[in-house]
Design a protein around this motif. Structure first.
Motif, PDB file in Angstrom:
ATOM      1  N   THR A   1       0.953  -1.191  -0.042  1.00  0.00           N
ATOM      2  CA  THR A   1      -0.041   0.043  -0.132  1.00  0.00           C
ATOM      3  C   THR A   1       0.950   1.117  -0.193  1.00  0.00           C
TER       4      THR A   1
ATOM      5  N   LYS B   1      -9.296   2.175   5.074  1.00  0.00           N
ATOM      6  CA  LYS B   1      -8.651   2.099   6.441  1.00  0.00           C
ATOM      7  C   LYS B   1      -9.651   2.670   7.271  1.00  0.00           C
TER       8      LYS B   1
ATOM      9  N   SER C   1      -9.454   4.375  11.205  1.00  0.00           N
ATOM     10  CA  SER C   1      -8.554   4.625  12.337  1.00  0.00           C
ATOM     11  C   SER C   1      -9.389   4.523  13.571  1.00  0.00           C
TER      12      SER C   1
END
Length: 157
Positions: free
Chosen positions: A125, A150, A152
């Protein structure tokens, strides 16, 4: 340029590795280089060393100068008929030595490790903002084939 060699990082390499990871536009906002050597990095390294196939590798110029790093994680999976893949993360080369072929040598080394370990795929990535890195990986044959996402779990202060 002197010879570049590679080896797994040791705990004593961590200050150099963290400095490399922090030395770009993203790392400078995410890493802690204000303190001598934060405990969180030592703890993370210790967790990594307990997980087989998850290591930081360093690129060494000459006898001992650490000039690059990358995290290599071998991932066994069921998809693609049980294929093992190599995940490459945290690829960094010392700022003053970029564009001198070190990154290419690092990636070739990682790919050779993947092949010798029976991997069928190498993946990585890279942040959307790292356009130079995207061009670098494409020149090595990587394709922009997936959308990464993603979530977080850390609150921003």
């Amino acid at each position: 340029m002197e010879k570049i060699s590679f080896r797994k990082a040791t705990i004593s390499d961590l200050p150099d590795v963290i400095s490399l990871i922090a030395d770009d536009q993203l790392g400078s906002t995410r890493e802690d280089t204000k303190h001598q050597f934060p405990l969180v990095y030592r703890q993370a390294f210790e967790r990594m060393t307990k997980q087989e196939g998850n290591d930081i590798y360093v690129a060494i110029l000459g006898e001992s100068q650490i000039v690059g790093c990358m995290q290599l994680t071998f991932i066994a999976g069921l998809s693609r008929k049980g294929m093992t893949r190599l995940q490459i993360e945290a690829v960094r080369v010392a700022k003053e030595l970029r564009s001198k072929g070190i990154g290419r040598k690092m990636m070739k080394y990682a790919i050779s490790l993947a092949k010798s370990s029976g991997c069928g795929l190498v993946q990585l990535t890279t942040d959307k903002s790292r356009e130079d890195a995207h061009r670098f990986y494409e020149r090595l044959g990587f394709e922009d084939s997936h959308i990464g996402m993603k979530l977080s779990l850390i609150r921003k202060s």
